[in-house]
Design an enzyme around this catalytic site. Structure first.
Site, PDB file in Angstrom:
ATOM      1  N   SER A 143       5.524   2.700   2.098  1.00  0.00           N
ATOM      2  CA  SER A 143       6.941   2.924   1.789  1.00  0.00           C
ATOM      3  C   SER A 143       7.101   4.317   1.212  1.00  0.00           C
ATOM      4  O   SER A 143       6.172   4.844   0.580  1.00  0.00           O
ATOM      5  CB  SER A 143       7.397   1.888   0.765  1.00  0.00           C
ATOM      6  OG  SER A 143       8.632   2.265   0.205  1.00  0.00           O
ATOM      7  N   TYR A 156       6.495  -1.767  -7.782  1.00  0.00           N
ATOM      8  CA  TYR A 156       6.581  -1.622  -6.324  1.00  0.00           C
ATOM      9  C   TYR A 156       6.046  -0.250  -5.904  1.00  0.00           C
ATOM     10  O   TYR A 156       5.218  -0.142  -4.990  1.00  0.00           O
ATOM     11  CB  TYR A 156       8.032  -1.805  -5.861  1.00  0.00           C
ATOM     12  CG  TYR A 156       8.180  -1.751  -4.358  1.00  0.00           C
ATOM     13  CD1 TYR A 156       7.740  -2.806  -3.562  1.00  0.00           C
ATOM     14  CD2 TYR A 156       8.740  -0.633  -3.734  1.00  0.00           C
ATOM     15  CE1 TYR A 156       7.844  -2.755  -2.181  1.00  0.00           C
ATOM     16  CE2 TYR A 156       8.860  -0.569  -2.355  1.00  0.00           C
ATOM     17  CZ  TYR A 156       8.414  -1.637  -1.581  1.00  0.00           C
ATOM     18  OH  TYR A 156       8.515  -1.577  -0.207  1.00  0.00           O
TER      19      TYR A 156
HETATM   20  N1  LIG Z   1      12.988  -3.351   3.819  1.00  0.00           N
HETATM   21  C1  LIG Z   1      12.778  -2.093   3.474  1.00  0.00           C
HETATM   22  O1  LIG Z   1      13.738  -1.309   3.277  1.00  0.00           O
HETATM   23  C2  LIG Z   1      11.362  -1.593   3.335  1.00  0.00           C
HETATM   24  C3  LIG Z   1      11.152  -0.211   3.173  1.00  0.00           C
HETATM   25  C4  LIG Z   1       9.841   0.261   3.063  1.00  0.00           C
HETATM   26  C5  LIG Z   1       8.767  -0.606   3.131  1.00  0.00           C
HETATM   27  N2  LIG Z   1       9.002  -1.946   3.267  1.00  0.00           N
HETATM   28  C6  LIG Z   1       7.822  -2.834   3.322  1.00  0.00           C
HETATM   29  O2  LIG Z   1       7.848  -3.556   4.539  1.00  0.00           O
HETATM   30  C7  LIG Z   1       7.177  -4.798   4.367  1.00  0.00           C
HETATM   31  C8  LIG Z   1       8.087  -5.924   4.846  1.00  0.00           C
HETATM   32  O3  LIG Z   1       9.273  -5.845   4.096  1.00  0.00           O
HETATM   33  P1  LIG Z   1      10.610  -6.572   4.565  1.00  0.00           P
HETATM   34  O4  LIG Z   1      11.721  -5.741   4.071  1.00  0.00           O
HETATM   35  O5  LIG Z   1      10.546  -6.917   5.993  1.00  0.00           O
HETATM   36  O6  LIG Z   1      10.502  -7.886   3.646  1.00  0.00           O
HETATM   37  P2  LIG Z   1      11.100  -9.352   3.842  1.00  0.00           P
HETATM   38  O7  LIG Z   1      12.254  -9.342   4.779  1.00  0.00           O
HETATM   39  O8  LIG Z   1      11.285  -9.858   2.458  1.00  0.00           O
HETATM   40  O9  LIG Z   1       9.893 -10.121   4.555  1.00  0.00           O
HETATM   41  C9  LIG Z   1       8.692 -10.275   3.886  1.00  0.00           C
HETATM   42  C10 LIG Z   1       7.757 -11.119   4.715  1.00  0.00           C
HETATM   43  O10 LIG Z   1       6.521 -11.228   4.018  1.00  0.00           O
HETATM   44  C11 LIG Z   1       6.227 -12.614   3.797  1.00  0.00           C
HETATM   45  N3  LIG Z   1       5.465 -12.700   2.551  1.00  0.00           N
HETATM   46  C12 LIG Z   1       5.843 -12.356   1.295  1.00  0.00           C
HETATM   47  N4  LIG Z   1       4.849 -12.588   0.429  1.00  0.00           N
HETATM   48  C13 LIG Z   1       3.822 -13.081   1.156  1.00  0.00           C
HETATM   49  C14 LIG Z   1       2.521 -13.521   0.832  1.00  0.00           C
HETATM   50  N5  LIG Z   1       2.062 -13.521  -0.421  1.00  0.00           N
HETATM   51  N6  LIG Z   1       1.716 -13.972   1.822  1.00  0.00           N
HETATM   52  C15 LIG Z   1       2.153 -14.001   3.112  1.00  0.00           C
HETATM   53  N7  LIG Z   1       3.376 -13.610   3.470  1.00  0.00           N
HETATM   54  C16 LIG Z   1       4.207 -13.154   2.506  1.00  0.00           C
HETATM   55  C17 LIG Z   1       7.570 -13.306   3.792  1.00  0.00           C
HETATM   56  O11 LIG Z   1       7.514 -14.684   4.117  1.00  0.00           O
HETATM   57  P3  LIG Z   1       7.314 -15.807   2.964  1.00  0.00           P
HETATM   58  O12 LIG Z   1       8.254 -15.462   1.857  1.00  0.00           O
HETATM   59  O13 LIG Z   1       7.591 -17.095   3.640  1.00  0.00           O
HETATM   60  O14 LIG Z   1       5.889 -15.689   2.536  1.00  0.00           O
HETATM   61  C18 LIG Z   1       8.257 -12.537   4.923  1.00  0.00           C
HETATM   62  O15 LIG Z   1       7.834 -13.006   6.175  1.00  0.00           O
HETATM   63  C19 LIG Z   1       6.821  -4.905   2.887  1.00  0.00           C
HETATM   64  O16 LIG Z   1       5.488  -4.515   2.706  1.00  0.00           O
HETATM   65  C20 LIG Z   1       7.770  -3.898   2.240  1.00  0.00           C
HETATM   66  O17 LIG Z   1       7.264  -3.395   1.051  1.00  0.00           O
HETATM   67  C21 LIG Z   1      10.267  -2.455   3.376  1.00  0.00           C
END
Ligand SMILES: NC(=O)c1ccc[n+]([C@@H]2O[C@H](COP(=O)([O-])OP(=O)(O)OC[C@H]3O[C@@H](n4cnc5c(N)ncnc54)[C@H](OP(=O)(O)O)[C@@H]3O)[C@@H](O)[C@H]2O)c1
Length: 272
Positions: A143, A156
């Site tokens: 990120s 984070y």
């Molecule tokens: N969204 C943004 O703007 C953004 C920007 C930069 C980086 N990121 C990174 O991108 C990645 C995905 O983010 P997102 O925005 O797509 O998040 P999200 O919509 O909250 O999805 C997170 C996913 O991870 C799973 N998860 C969470 N904790 C887990 C665990 N302990 N074991 C297995 N699965 C787990 C969740 O399912 P369950 O809850 O069912 O486990 C879900 O499928 C993350 O690493 C985040 O830091 C996101």
């Protein structure tokens, strides 16, 4: 540069029941990659698996928590039992939080640090013997919050900054093995309505819409991941905001800190 033909490969995408992970899974599946989906919530995972397979793609859901090593071993074992091999691991699962160090409960820091750091080390460790056999790829979802410690996102930012250290170590450790290591420093994504974060009390809240920033569509982010695997790239920073942030904090750190402090104070004053 060597290019990977993705057709017929087997990929695990951690945290792929929704959000960026789900988009990556779909983008890879469209390239005829066999996809293993993962997440903690079994029902949500099954629902996503049904949705993706109804488009004619090959997906196999494996429930598990990336922060638990035995779950990661199970994830890899069941993948290899099902498909006989493993070519790609995408360490995508992650938790986000919001709250200052002073006001946030210790449990929030523990959860975020545990999931976002150990939750990428554990699947990688379990997958390495198989990735070495296939000259595979291990990819991390970084990120732009990992470029500098952001106010209200300390744990984070720390967890995402640590991914840089992990990929640096791993890349050197794997030199000569044929395994490709990559990291994508993702900027603000177009979050779907089910995107959540942990507030300072550890409660799950829906992420507010960030209108002030241009947010990248999930599909665009996913396509960058796919291209990075095909071209076996090391580091990618997809958004203009990410590229600017990276340059600003590296070459103009005092100015960047001043800018962040000003923004933080203005936002704090607006909240009251
Ligand atoms: N969204 C943004 O703007 C953004 C920007 C930069 C980086 N990121 C990174 O991108 C990645 C995905 O983010 P997102 O925005 O797509 O998040 P999200 O919509 O909250 O999805 C997170 C996913 O991870 C799973 N998860 C969470 N904790 C887990 C665990 N302990 N074991 C297995 N699965 C787990 C969740 O399912 P369950 O809850 O069912 O486990 C879900 O499928 C993350 O690493 C985040 O830091 C996101």
């Amino acid at each position: 540069m060597k290019r990977t033909d993705l057709e017929g490969k087997v990929a695990i995408v951690t945290g792929s029941s929704k959000g960026i992970g789900k988009a990556i899974a779909i983008a890879l599946a469209a390239k005829k990659v066999k996809i293993v989906l993962n997440g903690r919530d079994a029902e949500k995972l099954e629902q996503t698996a049904r949705e993706i397979s109804s488009s004619g793609y090959e997906v196999f859901p494996i429930q598990g928590d990336v922060g638990i090593y035995s779950d990661c071993e199970k994830l890899i074992k069941q993948t290899v039992e099902k498909y006989g091999t493993l070519d790609i691991l995408i360490n995508n699962a992650g938790l986000s939080m919001e709250g200052s160090i002073g006001n946030t409960s210790p449990e929030v820091f523990e959860k975020v640090i545990h999931t976002n750091i150990l939750g990428v080390i554990y699947p990688t460790k379990a997958a390495l013997p198989y990735l070495m056999k296939t000259n595979g790829s291990v990819i991390f979802t970084g990120s732009i919050a990992g470029f500098m410690g952001l106010p209200n996102y300390s744990a984070y930012s720390a967890s995402k900054m640590s991914l840089t250290a992990i990929v640096q170590s791993l890349k050197i450790e794997l030199e000569g093995t044929g395994v490709h290591v990559g990291i994508n420093y993702v900027g603000f994504a177009e979050n779907p309505s089910d995107k959540t974060f942990l507030n300072q009390n550890g409660e799950i809240e829906q992420v507010p819409i960030r209108e002030q920033f241009k947010r990248m569509p999930l599909q665009e982010i996913a396509n960058i991941f796919v291209k990075g695997i095909e071209k076996r790239r090391y580091k990618q920073t997809p958004s203009l905001l990410g590229k600017t942030t990276n340059i600003a904090q590296r070459f103009f750190p005092t100015f960047f800190e001043w800018l962040m402090t000003r923004k933080y104070k203005t936002e704090k004053a607006a909240v009251g």
